[in-house]
Design a protein around this motif. Sequence first.
Motif, PDB file in Angstrom:
ATOM      1  N   ARG A 295      12.681   8.800   2.516  1.00  0.00           N
ATOM      2  CA  ARG A 295      11.505   8.373   3.276  1.00  0.00           C
ATOM      3  C   ARG A 295      11.498   6.862   3.415  1.00  0.00           C
ATOM      4  O   ARG A 295      11.839   6.146   2.471  1.00  0.00           O
ATOM      5  CB  ARG A 295      10.205   8.812   2.580  1.00  0.00           C
ATOM      6  CG  ARG A 295       9.971  10.302   2.565  1.00  0.00           C
ATOM      7  CD  ARG A 295       8.672  10.667   1.843  1.00  0.00           C
ATOM      8  NE  ARG A 295       8.430  12.092   1.849  1.00  0.00           N
ATOM      9  CZ  ARG A 295       7.805  12.746   2.835  1.00  0.00           C
ATOM     10  NH1 ARG A 295       7.321  12.066   3.868  1.00  0.00           N
ATOM     11  NH2 ARG A 295       7.644  14.042   2.767  1.00  0.00           N
ATOM     12  N   TRP A 296      11.109   6.396   4.586  1.00  0.00           N
ATOM     13  CA  TRP A 296      10.801   4.977   4.808  1.00  0.00           C
ATOM     14  C   TRP A 296       9.298   4.904   5.012  1.00  0.00           C
ATOM     15  O   TRP A 296       8.779   5.397   6.016  1.00  0.00           O
ATOM     16  CB  TRP A 296      11.520   4.436   6.034  1.00  0.00           C
ATOM     17  CG  TRP A 296      13.021   4.503   5.940  1.00  0.00           C
ATOM     18  CD1 TRP A 296      13.779   4.613   4.814  1.00  0.00           C
ATOM     19  CD2 TRP A 296      13.941   4.466   7.036  1.00  0.00           C
ATOM     20  NE1 TRP A 296      15.113   4.643   5.127  1.00  0.00           N
ATOM     21  CE2 TRP A 296      15.246   4.546   6.478  1.00  0.00           C
ATOM     22  CE3 TRP A 296      13.801   4.353   8.415  1.00  0.00           C
ATOM     23  CZ2 TRP A 296      16.393   4.546   7.269  1.00  0.00           C
ATOM     24  CZ3 TRP A 296      14.939   4.342   9.206  1.00  0.00           C
ATOM     25  CH2 TRP A 296      16.221   4.430   8.639  1.00  0.00           C
ATOM     26  N   GLY A 297       8.599   4.344   4.045  1.00  0.00           N
ATOM     27  CA  GLY A 297       7.149   4.409   4.096  1.00  0.00           C
ATOM     28  C   GLY A 297       6.726   5.863   4.018  1.00  0.00           C
ATOM     29  O   GLY A 297       7.152   6.604   3.136  1.00  0.00           O
ATOM     30  N   ASP A 298       5.913   6.306   4.967  1.00  0.00           N
ATOM     31  CA  ASP A 298       5.464   7.703   4.953  1.00  0.00           C
ATOM     32  C   ASP A 298       6.272   8.569   5.912  1.00  0.00           C
ATOM     33  O   ASP A 298       5.896   9.710   6.190  1.00  0.00           O
ATOM     34  CB  ASP A 298       3.968   7.790   5.301  1.00  0.00           C
ATOM     35  CG  ASP A 298       3.648   7.188   6.669  1.00  0.00           C
ATOM     36  OD1 ASP A 298       4.582   6.694   7.345  1.00  0.00           O
ATOM     37  OD2 ASP A 298       2.466   7.210   7.067  1.00  0.00           O
ATOM     38  N   THR A 299       7.385   8.047   6.428  1.00  0.00           N
ATOM     39  CA  THR A 299       8.206   8.788   7.383  1.00  0.00           C
ATOM     40  C   THR A 299       9.434   9.371   6.708  1.00  0.00           C
ATOM     41  O   THR A 299      10.260   8.634   6.166  1.00  0.00           O
ATOM     42  CB  THR A 299       8.666   7.875   8.542  1.00  0.00           C
ATOM     43  OG1 THR A 299       7.527   7.284   9.171  1.00  0.00           O
ATOM     44  CG2 THR A 299       9.467   8.657   9.566  1.00  0.00           C
ATOM     45  N   GLU A 300       9.566  10.693   6.745  1.00  0.00           N
ATOM     46  CA  GLU A 300      10.778  11.308   6.245  1.00  0.00           C
ATOM     47  C   GLU A 300      11.844  11.224   7.329  1.00  0.00           C
ATOM     48  O   GLU A 300      11.631  11.671   8.466  1.00  0.00           O
ATOM     49  CB  GLU A 300      10.551  12.770   5.856  1.00  0.00           C
ATOM     50  CG  GLU A 300      11.801  13.400   5.258  1.00  0.00           C
ATOM     51  CD  GLU A 300      11.603  14.838   4.811  1.00  0.00           C
ATOM     52  OE1 GLU A 300      12.617  15.549   4.703  1.00  0.00           O
ATOM     53  OE2 GLU A 300      10.442  15.236   4.580  1.00  0.00           O
ATOM     54  N   VAL A 301      12.990  10.646   6.975  1.00  0.00           N
ATOM     55  CA  VAL A 301      14.032  10.403   7.976  1.00  0.00           C
ATOM     56  C   VAL A 301      15.218  11.350   7.833  1.00  0.00           C
ATOM     57  O   VAL A 301      16.100  11.372   8.702  1.00  0.00           O
ATOM     58  CB  VAL A 301      14.533   8.942   7.909  1.00  0.00           C
ATOM     59  CG1 VAL A 301      13.378   7.978   8.142  1.00  0.00           C
ATOM     60  CG2 VAL A 301      15.213   8.637   6.576  1.00  0.00           C
ATOM     61  N   THR A 302      15.242  12.138   6.769  1.00  0.00           N
ATOM     62  CA  THR A 302      16.422  12.942   6.463  1.00  0.00           C
ATOM     63  C   THR A 302      16.813  13.872   7.597  1.00  0.00           C
ATOM     64  O   THR A 302      17.988  13.982   7.950  1.00  0.00           O
ATOM     65  CB  THR A 302      16.184  13.769   5.185  1.00  0.00           C
ATOM     66  OG1 THR A 302      15.500  12.966   4.218  1.00  0.00           O
ATOM     67  CG2 THR A 302      17.493  14.264   4.605  1.00  0.00           C
TER      68      THR A 302
ATOM     69  N   THR B 157       0.812  -1.212   0.000  1.00  0.00           N
ATOM     70  CA  THR B 157       0.000   0.000   0.000  1.00  0.00           C
ATOM     71  C   THR B 157       0.848   1.264   0.000  1.00  0.00           C
ATOM     72  O   THR B 157       0.329   2.357  -0.163  1.00  0.00           O
ATOM     73  CB  THR B 157      -0.929   0.015   1.229  1.00  0.00           C
ATOM     74  OG1 THR B 157      -0.133  -0.081   2.424  1.00  0.00           O
ATOM     75  CG2 THR B 157      -1.888  -1.156   1.173  1.00  0.00           C
ATOM     76  N   GLU B 158       2.146   1.163   0.211  1.00  0.00           N
ATOM     77  CA  GLU B 158       2.982   2.348   0.232  1.00  0.00           C
ATOM     78  C   GLU B 158       4.371   1.990  -0.271  1.00  0.00           C
ATOM     79  O   GLU B 158       4.732   0.821  -0.353  1.00  0.00           O
ATOM     80  CB  GLU B 158       3.065   2.926   1.644  1.00  0.00           C
ATOM     81  CG  GLU B 158       3.678   1.968   2.648  1.00  0.00           C
ATOM     82  CD  GLU B 158       3.742   2.559   4.052  1.00  0.00           C
ATOM     83  OE1 GLU B 158       4.551   2.069   4.843  1.00  0.00           O
ATOM     84  OE2 GLU B 158       2.982   3.504   4.334  1.00  0.00           O
TER      85      GLU B 158
ATOM     86  N   VAL C 206      14.793   7.665  -6.503  1.00  0.00           N
ATOM     87  CA  VAL C 206      14.457   6.255  -6.707  1.00  0.00           C
ATOM     88  C   VAL C 206      13.381   5.848  -5.710  1.00  0.00           C
ATOM     89  O   VAL C 206      13.370   6.309  -4.569  1.00  0.00           O
ATOM     90  CB  VAL C 206      15.709   5.356  -6.549  1.00  0.00           C
ATOM     91  CG1 VAL C 206      16.316   5.495  -5.157  1.00  0.00           C
ATOM     92  CG2 VAL C 206      15.389   3.906  -6.848  1.00  0.00           C
ATOM     93  N   ALA C 207      12.450   5.022  -6.161  1.00  0.00           N
ATOM     94  CA  ALA C 207      11.400   4.494  -5.296  1.00  0.00           C
ATOM     95  C   ALA C 207      11.549   2.985  -5.213  1.00  0.00           C
ATOM     96  O   ALA C 207      11.743   2.311  -6.230  1.00  0.00           O
ATOM     97  CB  ALA C 207      10.022   4.856  -5.848  1.00  0.00           C
ATOM     98  N   LEU C 208      11.471   2.463  -4.001  1.00  0.00           N
ATOM     99  CA  LEU C 208      11.601   1.028  -3.749  1.00  0.00           C
ATOM    100  C   LEU C 208      10.257   0.494  -3.292  1.00  0.00           C
ATOM    101  O   LEU C 208       9.786   0.832  -2.214  1.00  0.00           O
ATOM    102  CB  LEU C 208      12.676   0.778  -2.684  1.00  0.00           C
ATOM    103  CG  LEU C 208      14.047   1.373  -2.982  1.00  0.00           C
ATOM    104  CD1 LEU C 208      14.947   1.258  -1.761  1.00  0.00           C
ATOM    105  CD2 LEU C 208      14.678   0.685  -4.188  1.00  0.00           C
ATOM    106  N   GLU C 209       9.632  -0.303  -4.142  1.00  0.00           N
ATOM    107  CA  GLU C 209       8.309  -0.821  -3.829  1.00  0.00           C
ATOM    108  C   GLU C 209       8.415  -2.022  -2.885  1.00  0.00           C
ATOM    109  O   GLU C 209       9.379  -2.787  -2.941  1.00  0.00           O
ATOM    110  CB  GLU C 209       7.595  -1.242  -5.104  1.00  0.00           C
ATOM    111  CG  GLU C 209       7.382  -0.107  -6.095  1.00  0.00           C
ATOM    112  CD  GLU C 209       6.576   1.031  -5.506  1.00  0.00           C
ATOM    113  OE1 GLU C 209       5.658   0.757  -4.700  1.00  0.00           O
ATOM    114  OE2 GLU C 209       6.869   2.190  -5.824  1.00  0.00           O
ATOM    115  N   PRO C 210       7.421  -2.201  -2.016  1.00  0.00           N
ATOM    116  CA  PRO C 210       7.437  -3.357  -1.119  1.00  0.00           C
ATOM    117  C   PRO C 210       7.468  -4.665  -1.910  1.00  0.00           C
ATOM    118  O   PRO C 210       6.867  -4.783  -2.979  1.00  0.00           O
ATOM    119  CB  PRO C 210       6.120  -3.220  -0.345  1.00  0.00           C
ATOM    120  CG  PRO C 210       5.791  -1.764  -0.414  1.00  0.00           C
ATOM    121  CD  PRO C 210       6.269  -1.318  -1.766  1.00  0.00           C
ATOM    122  N   GLY C 211       8.209  -5.631  -1.392  1.00  0.00           N
ATOM    123  CA  GLY C 211       8.252  -6.946  -2.018  1.00  0.00           C
ATOM    124  C   GLY C 211       9.050  -6.992  -3.295  1.00  0.00           C
ATOM    125  O   GLY C 211       8.762  -7.817  -4.165  1.00  0.00           O
TER     126      GLY C 211
END
Length: 250
Positions: free
Chosen positions: A75-82, A10-11, A38-43
């Motif tokens: 971002r990890w999921g919807d969390t910006e970690v920068t 879902t994200e 770059v975007a990394l999709e789950p799975g």
Amino acid sequence: MAETTTYTRTETAARAEDLHRSYGRGPATVHALRGVSVALEPGTFTAVMGPSGSGKTTLLHCLAGMDRPTRGTVRWGDTEVTGLPERKLAELRRTRIGFVFQAFNLMPAMTVAQNVELPGRLAGIRPDRDRVLEALDRVGLAGRERHRPGQLSGGQQQRVAIARALVSRPSVLFADEPTGALDRATGHEVLALLRSQVDRDGRTCVMVTHDPVAAGYADRVLLLADGLVVDELTRPTAAEVAARLGRLGG
């Protein structure tokens, strides 16, 4: 029997937007990343490749929160970690991601189980024995928890390192040249294990490698040169990866 953990689609599992990373100042400045998104999709299983100095390891470390970009966001999921404080970022790293290095980084005086528990202990977290045994079972080392690293082969030691990365049940697993210190046959076993984390559990895996055969285990291959993503391959063969790398001088 090990408990199965699955991750929804879902994200985005992790995302980098316009990443820049520079080292040094003035004329000596090195621009390791020059605007990578770059975007990394789950799975999914992504391999990152490129010539020496292309920025692939810097990208991996920025995505994993082990290095901070000069500009851009992660971002990890919807969390910006920068921009998170170091303590909060460290807490998230322990629960959201796992990291596997080329060097196994095991403590020789400790047992296999103690090595798997070590990151949690250093963080002041009481080890969960069931989770440790589950992680070892997942990497094919059930019953080896009382052995010491010196009693294991190189491939088995890397499996311990992978179990250590999996014990927190992370959604994203990062690997930096995980087969670089292994012979080819043992390397294939480790790559198959990483592939199984994606196919069986829906975990996201990101791997830096110089080996086209290793990249053949991935769903896609990102090719970097001079700090930029210059090409992307989907489900390539080792021969296709080698040919494309050859054009980049990798």
